[in-house]
Design a protein around this motif. Structure first.
Motif, PDB file in Angstrom:
ATOM      1  N   UNK A  35       6.842  -4.320   6.417  1.00 51.46           N
ATOM      2  CA  UNK A  35       8.096  -4.902   5.958  1.00 51.46           C
ATOM      3  C   UNK A  35       9.130  -3.786   5.948  1.00 51.46           C
ATOM      4  N   UNK A  36      10.265  -4.044   6.569  1.00 51.25           N
ATOM      5  CA  UNK A  36      11.361  -3.068   6.590  1.00 51.25           C
ATOM      6  C   UNK A  36      12.601  -3.727   6.018  1.00 51.25           C
ATOM      7  N   UNK A  37      13.350  -2.964   5.233  1.00 43.88           N
ATOM      8  CA  UNK A  37      14.608  -3.452   4.685  1.00 43.88           C
ATOM      9  C   UNK A  37      15.699  -2.490   5.124  1.00 43.88           C
ATOM     10  N   UNK A  69      12.820  -7.325   7.649  1.00 43.35           N
ATOM     11  CA  UNK A  69      12.046  -7.613   8.847  1.00 43.35           C
ATOM     12  C   UNK A  69      10.577  -7.572   8.440  1.00 43.35           C
ATOM     13  N   UNK A  70       9.831  -8.613   8.759  1.00 43.43           N
ATOM     14  CA  UNK A  70       8.400  -8.674   8.479  1.00 43.43           C
ATOM     15  C   UNK A  70       7.666  -8.717   9.806  1.00 43.43           C
ATOM     16  N   UNK A  71       6.716  -7.817  10.000  1.00 42.72           N
ATOM     17  CA  UNK A  71       6.003  -7.692  11.266  1.00 42.72           C
ATOM     18  C   UNK A  71       4.510  -7.804  10.995  1.00 42.72           C
ATOM     19  N   UNK A  72       3.915  -8.931  11.383  1.00 44.07           N
ATOM     20  CA  UNK A  72       2.489  -9.170  11.188  1.00 44.07           C
ATOM     21  C   UNK A  72       1.718  -8.593  12.374  1.00 44.07           C
ATOM     22  N   UNK A  73       0.814  -7.680  12.079  1.00 41.51           N
ATOM     23  CA  UNK A  73       0.033  -7.008  13.114  1.00 41.51           C
ATOM     24  C   UNK A  73      -1.055  -7.944  13.622  1.00 41.51           C
ATOM     25  N   UNK A  74      -1.304  -7.912  14.930  1.00 38.54           N
ATOM     26  CA  UNK A  74      -2.357  -8.723  15.526  1.00 38.54           C
ATOM     27  C   UNK A  74      -3.694  -8.018  15.344  1.00 38.54           C
ATOM     28  N   UNK A  75      -4.554  -8.582  14.523  1.00 40.55           N
ATOM     29  CA  UNK A  75      -5.876  -8.019  14.305  1.00 40.55           C
ATOM     30  C   UNK A  75      -5.863  -6.811  13.378  1.00 40.55           C
ATOM     31  N   UNK A  76      -6.993  -6.101  13.329  1.00 40.24           N
ATOM     32  CA  UNK A  76      -7.115  -4.949  12.432  1.00 40.24           C
ATOM     33  C   UNK A  76      -7.186  -3.638  13.207  1.00 40.24           C
ATOM     34  N   UNK A  77      -6.652  -3.631  14.407  1.00 36.51           N
ATOM     35  CA  UNK A  77      -6.636  -2.460  15.260  1.00 36.51           C
ATOM     36  C   UNK A  77      -5.595  -1.459  14.753  1.00 36.51           C
ATOM     37  N   UNK A  78      -6.006  -0.226  14.442  1.00 34.50           N
ATOM     38  CA  UNK A  78      -5.073   0.783  13.922  1.00 34.50           C
ATOM     39  C   UNK A  78      -3.993   1.132  14.945  1.00 34.50           C
ATOM     40  N   UNK A  85      16.404   3.324   5.695  1.00 34.39           N
ATOM     41  CA  UNK A  85      15.780   2.033   5.457  1.00 34.39           C
ATOM     42  C   UNK A  85      14.497   2.224   4.681  1.00 34.39           C
ATOM     43  N   UNK A  86      14.064   1.163   4.040  1.00 36.71           N
ATOM     44  CA  UNK A  86      12.803   1.151   3.311  1.00 36.71           C
ATOM     45  C   UNK A  86      11.756   0.526   4.222  1.00 36.71           C
ATOM     46  N   UNK A  87      10.585   1.136   4.239  1.00 33.61           N
ATOM     47  CA  UNK A  87       9.484   0.645   5.060  1.00 33.61           C
ATOM     48  C   UNK A  87       8.239   0.608   4.192  1.00 33.61           C
ATOM     49  N   UNK A  88       7.567  -0.530   4.187  1.00 36.08           N
ATOM     50  CA  UNK A  88       6.356  -0.650   3.380  1.00 36.08           C
ATOM     51  C   UNK A  88       5.229  -1.265   4.193  1.00 36.08           C
ATOM     52  N   UNK A  89       4.031  -0.826   3.892  1.00 36.95           N
ATOM     53  CA  UNK A  89       2.831  -1.370   4.513  1.00 36.95           C
ATOM     54  C   UNK A  89       2.216  -2.351   3.532  1.00 36.95           C
ATOM     55  N   UNK A  90       1.968  -3.563   4.009  1.00 34.14           N
ATOM     56  CA  UNK A  90       1.350  -4.615   3.195  1.00 34.14           C
ATOM     57  C   UNK A  90      -0.028  -4.911   3.766  1.00 34.14           C
ATOM     58  N   UNK A  91      -0.969  -5.237   2.887  1.00 40.72           N
ATOM     59  CA  UNK A  91      -2.323  -5.521   3.355  1.00 40.72           C
ATOM     60  C   UNK A  91      -2.892  -6.725   2.625  1.00 40.72           C
ATOM     61  N   UNK A  92      -3.638  -7.536   3.389  1.00 42.32           N
ATOM     62  CA  UNK A  92      -4.417  -8.632   2.851  1.00 42.32           C
ATOM     63  C   UNK A  92      -5.774  -8.526   3.527  1.00 42.32           C
ATOM     64  N   UNK A  93      -6.755  -7.970   2.821  1.00 43.02           N
ATOM     65  CA  UNK A  93      -8.060  -7.735   3.439  1.00 43.02           C
ATOM     66  C   UNK A  93      -7.911  -6.760   4.591  1.00 43.02           C
ATOM     67  N   UNK A  94      -8.314  -7.201   5.782  1.00 41.92           N
ATOM     68  CA  UNK A  94      -8.173  -6.328   6.942  1.00 41.92           C
ATOM     69  C   UNK A  94      -6.918  -6.642   7.764  1.00 41.92           C
ATOM     70  N   UNK A  95      -6.056  -7.514   7.241  1.00 43.50           N
ATOM     71  CA  UNK A  95      -4.805  -7.840   7.926  1.00 43.50           C
ATOM     72  C   UNK A  95      -3.699  -6.927   7.417  1.00 43.50           C
ATOM     73  N   UNK A 141       0.810  -1.214   0.000  1.00 48.45           N
ATOM     74  CA  UNK A 141       0.000   0.000   0.000  1.00 48.45           C
ATOM     75  C   UNK A 141       0.840   1.259   0.000  1.00 48.45           C
ATOM     76  N   UNK A 142       1.918   1.263   0.734  1.00 50.87           N
ATOM     77  CA  UNK A 142       2.798   2.423   0.769  1.00 50.87           C
ATOM     78  C   UNK A 142       4.237   1.965   0.826  1.00 50.87           C
ATOM     79  N   UNK A 143       5.112   2.825   0.364  1.00 49.76           N
ATOM     80  CA  UNK A 143       6.538   2.552   0.417  1.00 49.76           C
ATOM     81  C   UNK A 143       7.233   3.852   0.774  1.00 49.76           C
ATOM     82  N   UNK A 144       7.988   3.843   1.855  1.00 48.43           N
ATOM     83  CA  UNK A 144       8.693   5.036   2.310  1.00 48.43           C
ATOM     84  C   UNK A 144      10.162   4.731   2.505  1.00 48.43           C
ATOM     85  N   UNK A 145      11.013   5.653   2.113  1.00 50.33           N
ATOM     86  CA  UNK A 145      12.443   5.593   2.431  1.00 50.33           C
ATOM     87  C   UNK A 145      12.615   6.568   3.574  1.00 50.33           C
TER      88      UNK A 145
END
Length: 170
Positions: A130-132, A139-148, A116-126, A102-106
């Motif tokens: 991802x940071x490089x 580094x991949x960080x899966x958020x618990x639930x759909x809480x902002x 570093x590069x930081x990107x937001x990934x989305x699958x439905x409400x999940x 969804x987004x990509x930021x340096x």
């Protein structure tokens, strides 16, 4: 399991406080295509590999194998490209789930001064971050639930982990 993988799994669990009550993060992974290590950690006793899996989403294939991880490496490389070749955002398939960028930021880490590069990934409400880092560690960080609030906290944790990596010489 190689000793470096065991060590990194402990580090990931500790740094992301995955055993606490109501953690912002459900699972994390760190890998380096150059050095070949791959480590995951999941919330409480959950196996983090189920969320990140190998190229075909099979739990028994790990990114430590050159043949198993080639498609995943290619998809990861596409995430960091700035241009949108097809008009659609790049995707990443992990453990059979397609994530859309969804987004990509340096960004520049305020603590370490590294970029570093930081990107937001989305699958439905999940949501997953991802940071490089500058040294090619992802580094991949899966958020618990759909809480902002959890998504914002997970982003901060990913940046904190990047600072930790720099402090460790990565």
């Amino acid at each position: 399991m190689p000793p470096v993988t065991e060590q990194w799994e402990d580090v990931l669990s500790t740094r992301f406080a995955l055993g606490g009550s109501h953690p912002a993060v459900r699972a994390v992974a760190a890998f380096s295509a150059e050095s070949g290590f791959f480590a995951t950690a999941g919330r409480e006793d959950e196996d983090g590999r189920q969320f990140f899996g190998g190229a075909a989403g099979q739990g028994d294939r790990h990114w430590e194998s050159d043949t198993a991880d080639a498609p995943v490496r290619a998809e990861m490389a596409a995430l960091w490209r700035a241009g949108e070749e097809t008009g659609r955002p790049p995707t990443l398939r992990l453990a059979g789930v397609v994530w859309h960028r969804e987004e990509l930021d340096r960004i520049t880490d305020a603590v370490t001064g590294t970029e570093l590069d930081l990107t937001l990934l989305r699958n439905g409400n999940r949501v997953m971050w991802a940071a490089r880092t500058g040294h090619g560690i992802c580094i991949l960080v899966l958020v618990d639930g759909d809480n902002e609030g959890h998504a914002a906290e997970a982003r901060s944790l990913a940046l904190d982990f990047d600072s930790f990596l720099v402090g460790q010489g990565y």
